[in-house]
Design an enzyme around this catalytic site. Structure first.
Site, PDB file in Angstrom:
ATOM      1  N   ALA A  83       0.870  -1.166   0.000  1.00 44.82           N
ATOM      2  CA  ALA A  83       0.000   0.000   0.000  1.00 44.82           C
ATOM      3  C   ALA A  83       0.912   1.222   0.000  1.00 44.82           C
ATOM      4  O   ALA A  83       2.054   1.148   0.458  1.00 44.82           O
ATOM      5  CB  ALA A  83      -0.884  -0.008   1.244  1.00 44.82           C
ATOM      6  N   GLY A 126       0.773  -4.993   0.838  1.00 45.21           N
ATOM      7  CA  GLY A 126      -0.392  -5.047  -0.049  1.00 45.21           C
ATOM      8  C   GLY A 126      -0.083  -5.670  -1.402  1.00 45.21           C
ATOM      9  O   GLY A 126      -0.996  -6.130  -2.094  1.00 45.21           O
ATOM     10  N   GLU A 129      -0.363  -9.250  -0.791  1.00 43.74           N
ATOM     11  CA  GLU A 129      -1.802  -9.511  -0.616  1.00 43.74           C
ATOM     12  C   GLU A 129      -2.552  -9.496  -1.946  1.00 43.74           C
ATOM     13  O   GLU A 129      -3.487 -10.272  -2.144  1.00 43.74           O
ATOM     14  CB  GLU A 129      -2.397  -8.483   0.344  1.00 43.74           C
ATOM     15  CG  GLU A 129      -1.947  -8.732   1.776  1.00 43.74           C
ATOM     16  CD  GLU A 129      -2.426  -7.654   2.733  1.00 43.74           C
ATOM     17  OE1 GLU A 129      -2.115  -6.469   2.484  1.00 43.74           O
ATOM     18  OE2 GLU A 129      -3.118  -7.980   3.701  1.00 43.74           O
ATOM     19  N   GLU A 149       4.275  -5.060   7.377  1.00 46.89           N
ATOM     20  CA  GLU A 149       3.454  -4.064   8.080  1.00 46.89           C
ATOM     21  C   GLU A 149       3.821  -3.919   9.550  1.00 46.89           C
ATOM     22  O   GLU A 149       3.702  -2.840  10.130  1.00 46.89           O
ATOM     23  CB  GLU A 149       1.971  -4.425   7.975  1.00 46.89           C
ATOM     24  CG  GLU A 149       1.373  -4.283   6.579  1.00 46.89           C
ATOM     25  CD  GLU A 149       1.530  -5.529   5.724  1.00 46.89           C
ATOM     26  OE1 GLU A 149       2.319  -6.427   6.092  1.00 46.89           O
ATOM     27  OE2 GLU A 149       0.868  -5.595   4.664  1.00 46.89           O
TER      28      GLU A 149
HETATM   29  N1  COA Z   1       4.573   3.226  -0.455  1.00 47.96           N
HETATM   30  C1  COA Z   1       4.977   4.404  -0.975  1.00 47.96           C
HETATM   31  N2  COA Z   1       6.150   4.560  -1.628  1.00 47.96           N
HETATM   32  C2  COA Z   1       6.941   3.482  -1.749  1.00 47.96           C
HETATM   33  C3  COA Z   1       6.588   2.230  -1.221  1.00 47.96           C
HETATM   34  C4  COA Z   1       5.347   2.116  -0.554  1.00 47.96           C
HETATM   35  N3  COA Z   1       4.903   0.973  -0.050  1.00 47.96           N
HETATM   36  N4  COA Z   1       7.586   1.356  -1.498  1.00 47.96           N
HETATM   37  C5  COA Z   1       8.515   2.040  -2.168  1.00 47.96           C
HETATM   38  N5  COA Z   1       8.138   3.322  -2.339  1.00 47.96           N
HETATM   39  C6  COA Z   1       8.859   4.401  -3.026  1.00 47.96           C
HETATM   40  C7  COA Z   1      10.028   4.918  -2.201  1.00 47.96           C
HETATM   41  O1  COA Z   1       9.572   5.872  -1.279  1.00 47.96           O
HETATM   42  C8  COA Z   1      10.903   5.507  -3.291  1.00 47.96           C
HETATM   43  O2  COA Z   1      10.343   6.753  -3.686  1.00 47.96           O
HETATM   44  P1  COA Z   1      11.336   8.002  -4.056  1.00 47.96           P
HETATM   45  O3  COA Z   1      12.271   7.452  -5.093  1.00 47.96           O
HETATM   46  O4  COA Z   1      10.410   9.027  -4.560  1.00 47.96           O
HETATM   47  O5  COA Z   1      12.030   8.337  -2.785  1.00 47.96           O
HETATM   48  C9  COA Z   1      10.697   4.556  -4.459  1.00 47.96           C
HETATM   49  O6  COA Z   1       9.466   3.900  -4.199  1.00 47.96           O
HETATM   50  C10 COA Z   1      11.797   3.521  -4.595  1.00 47.96           C
HETATM   51  O7  COA Z   1      11.888   2.817  -3.370  1.00 47.96           O
HETATM   52  P2  COA Z   1      13.263   2.734  -2.554  1.00 47.96           P
HETATM   53  O8  COA Z   1      12.920   2.490  -1.123  1.00 47.96           O
HETATM   54  O9  COA Z   1      14.153   3.871  -2.858  1.00 47.96           O
HETATM   55  O10 COA Z   1      13.884   1.417  -3.204  1.00 47.96           O
HETATM   56  P3  COA Z   1      14.934   0.442  -2.535  1.00 47.96           P
HETATM   57  O11 COA Z   1      15.461  -0.400  -3.627  1.00 47.96           O
HETATM   58  O12 COA Z   1      15.894   1.189  -1.689  1.00 47.96           O
HETATM   59  O13 COA Z   1      14.063  -0.476  -1.522  1.00 47.96           O
HETATM   60  C11 COA Z   1      12.113  -1.724  -0.826  1.00 47.96           C
HETATM   61  C12 COA Z   1      13.032  -1.282  -2.005  1.00 47.96           C
HETATM   62  C13 COA Z   1      10.957  -2.491  -1.439  1.00 47.96           C
HETATM   63  C14 COA Z   1      12.897  -2.617   0.128  1.00 47.96           C
HETATM   64  C15 COA Z   1      11.611  -0.468  -0.078  1.00 47.96           C
HETATM   65  O14 COA Z   1      11.075   0.441  -1.012  1.00 47.96           O
HETATM   66  C16 COA Z   1      10.524  -0.769   0.939  1.00 47.96           C
HETATM   67  O15 COA Z   1      10.790  -1.288   1.986  1.00 47.96           O
HETATM   68  N6  COA Z   1       9.239  -0.384   0.634  1.00 47.96           N
HETATM   69  C17 COA Z   1       8.142  -0.480   1.549  1.00 47.96           C
HETATM   70  C18 COA Z   1       7.647  -1.882   1.670  1.00 47.96           C
HETATM   71  C19 COA Z   1       6.551  -1.971   2.727  1.00 47.96           C
HETATM   72  O16 COA Z   1       6.775  -1.791   3.895  1.00 47.96           O
HETATM   73  N7  COA Z   1       5.351  -2.276   2.256  1.00 47.96           N
HETATM   74  C20 COA Z   1       4.248  -2.490   3.128  1.00 47.96           C
HETATM   75  C21 COA Z   1       3.320  -1.348   3.084  1.00 47.96           C
HETATM   76  S1  COA Z   1       1.925  -1.649   4.117  1.00 47.96           S
END
Ligand code: COA
Length: 275
Positions: A83, A126, A129, A149
Site C-alpha cells: 500500500a 499489499g 496480498e 506491516e
Molecule cells: N509506499 C509508498 N512509496 C513506496 C513504497 C510504498 N509501499 N515502497 C517504495 N516506495 C517508493 C520509495 O519511497 C521511493 O520513492 P522516491 O524514489 O520518490 O524516494 C521509491 O518507491 C523507490 O523505493 P526505494 O525504497 O528507494 O527502493 P529500494 O530499492 O531502496 O528499496 C524496498 C526497495 C521495497 C525494500 C523499499 O522500497 C521498501 O521497503 N518499501 C516499503 C515496503 C513496505 O513496507 N510495504 C508495506 C506497506 S503496508
C-alpha cells in the site's frame, strides 16, 4: 494512468473473441505501490472482468522500472511494494475504515474468473496480498515477498493473514507476519506462496501460456470450477464434498458437457458454447 488494461486476444478461443485481460500496475517510480487511485482502477477493472463475457482470464503484473536517471541508481523491479505508505500518516481509524471496507484485494478475490499474478520483483505488504487475492502466482527468481506491516506498527489489512494461512499454513504465516521479514522467490516456491518460479526472461511467456490454456476451456465450466474450489476455503469438509457433487451433477445439464465429451470421443477440439 496508475494502471493500464490491455486485452490480448486468445487464438482459437471458443466462444470466439475471448481475451486475456492484462492489468499493469503503473507507478514504477514508487515500485507500483497501491494508492487510492490504484484501488479505484483495480475495482473498476474487476467489475468489468466480471461483466464482460469476452474476458476469460486476468493477469496482473507490475510495470518494469524506468531507465535510471543520470547519476542515480536504477529503481528495482516490482509487482507492488505494498500500500502507498505516504497515504498512511496522520490518518485515524475513521479516515481509513471506508477505504479498507471496499478495497481492491477483495474486488480481485471476488472476480468469478481465473486470475494470475505475474510477479517480477518486490511484492510486499499489499503487493503480496494482491498476489494472494489471485488464484495462481507465477514469479521470477528475483522476486521478494513479505508482510512488513509490523515494522510500521501495523498488520496486513488486505486479507493477508487469512489468505496466507489458508495457502501455506499457520506457522509459516506467523513467522512472516511477526518477523516482517522478506521471503525470496525460491523460499516462496518451497512454501507454496508461488505456483512456479522461472527466470525473468521466461516469466511472461510462462504466464501467458498458462493464461491461454485456461482461456481455451469452457468459460462456463471455468467459473463453476473456481467457485467449487473456493468452497474448500469456506465450507466444512463434508459440506464442500456435497457442494462439489451437486455442481458436478448440474453440469450434466449444460451444452458444454456434451461438447466436451463429444470432442473427446471424436478426437477433435471442443468448440465450447459457454453454457
Ligand atoms: N509506499 C509508498 N512509496 C513506496 C513504497 C510504498 N509501499 N515502497 C517504495 N516506495 C517508493 C520509495 O519511497 C521511493 O520513492 P522516491 O524514489 O520518490 O524516494 C521509491 O518507491 C523507490 O523505493 P526505494 O525504497 O528507494 O527502493 P529500494 O530499492 O531502496 O528499496 C524496498 C526497495 C521495497 C525494500 C523499499 O522500497 C521498501 O521497503 N518499501 C516499503 C515496503 C513496505 O513496507 N510495504 C508495506 C506497506 S503496508
Amino acid at each position: 494512468d496508475v494502471m493500464t488494461v490491455e486485452d490480448i486476444v486468445v487464438d482459437g478461443s471458443s466462444p470466439e473473441g475471448g481475451v486475456i485481460s492484462v492489468w499493469t500496475l503503473n507507478r514504477p517510480d514508487k515500485l507500483n505501490a497501491l494508492n487510492a487511485e490504484s484501488h479505484r482502477a483495480i475495482k473498476e477493472a474487476s467489475a468489468r472482468a466480471n461483466s464482460d463475457d469476452s474476458v476469460r482470464c486476468i493477469v496482473i503484473r507490475g510495470a518494469p522500472p524506468p531507465e535510471a536517471e543520470e547519476g542515480k541508481r536504477p529503481k528495482p523491479h516490482a509487482f507492488a511494494a505494498g500500500a502507498d505508505i505516504s497515504e498512511f500518516s496522520g490518518k485515524d481509524s475513521d479516515d481509513v475504515r471506508p477505504f479498507f471496507e471496499d478495497n481492491a484485494w477483495e474486488a480481485v478475490w471476488n472476480i468469478s474468473k481465473p486470475t494470475i499474478a505475474m510477479v517480477d520483483g518486490f511484492a510486499l505488504g499489499g503487493g503480496t496480498e494482491l498476489a494472494l487475492s489471485c488464484d495462481i502466482r507465477i514469479a521470477s527468481n528475483r522476486s521478494t515477498f513479505g508482510q512488513p506491516e509490523i515494522n510500521l506498527g501495523l498488520i496486513p489489512g488486505g486479507g493477508g493473514t487469512q489468505r496466507l494461512c489458508r495457502l501455506i499454513g499457520y506457522g509459516r504465516t506467523m513467522e512472516i507476519v511477526l518477523s516482517g521479514g522478506m521471503v525470496q522467490a525460491e523460499e516462496a516456491l518451497k512454501m507454496g506462496i508461488v505456483n512456479r518460479m522461472v527466470s525473468p526472461e521466461e516469466l511472461e511467456s510462462e504466464t501467458m501460456n498458462l493464461a491461454e490454456e485456461i482461456s481455451r476451456k469452457s468459460p462456463y465450466t471455468t467459473k463453476v470450477a473456481k467457485r467449487v474450489v473456493r468452497g474448500a476455503l469456506e465450507l466444512p469438509f463434508s459440506e464442500g464434498v456435497l457442494m462439489e457433487r451437486s455442481e458436478f451433477v448440474a453440469l450434466f445439464d449444460t451444452e458444454d458437457k456434451e461438447v466436451g465429451v463429444r470432442a473427446f470421443l471424436e478426437r477433435s477440439e471442443a468448440d465450447w458454447v459457454g453454457r
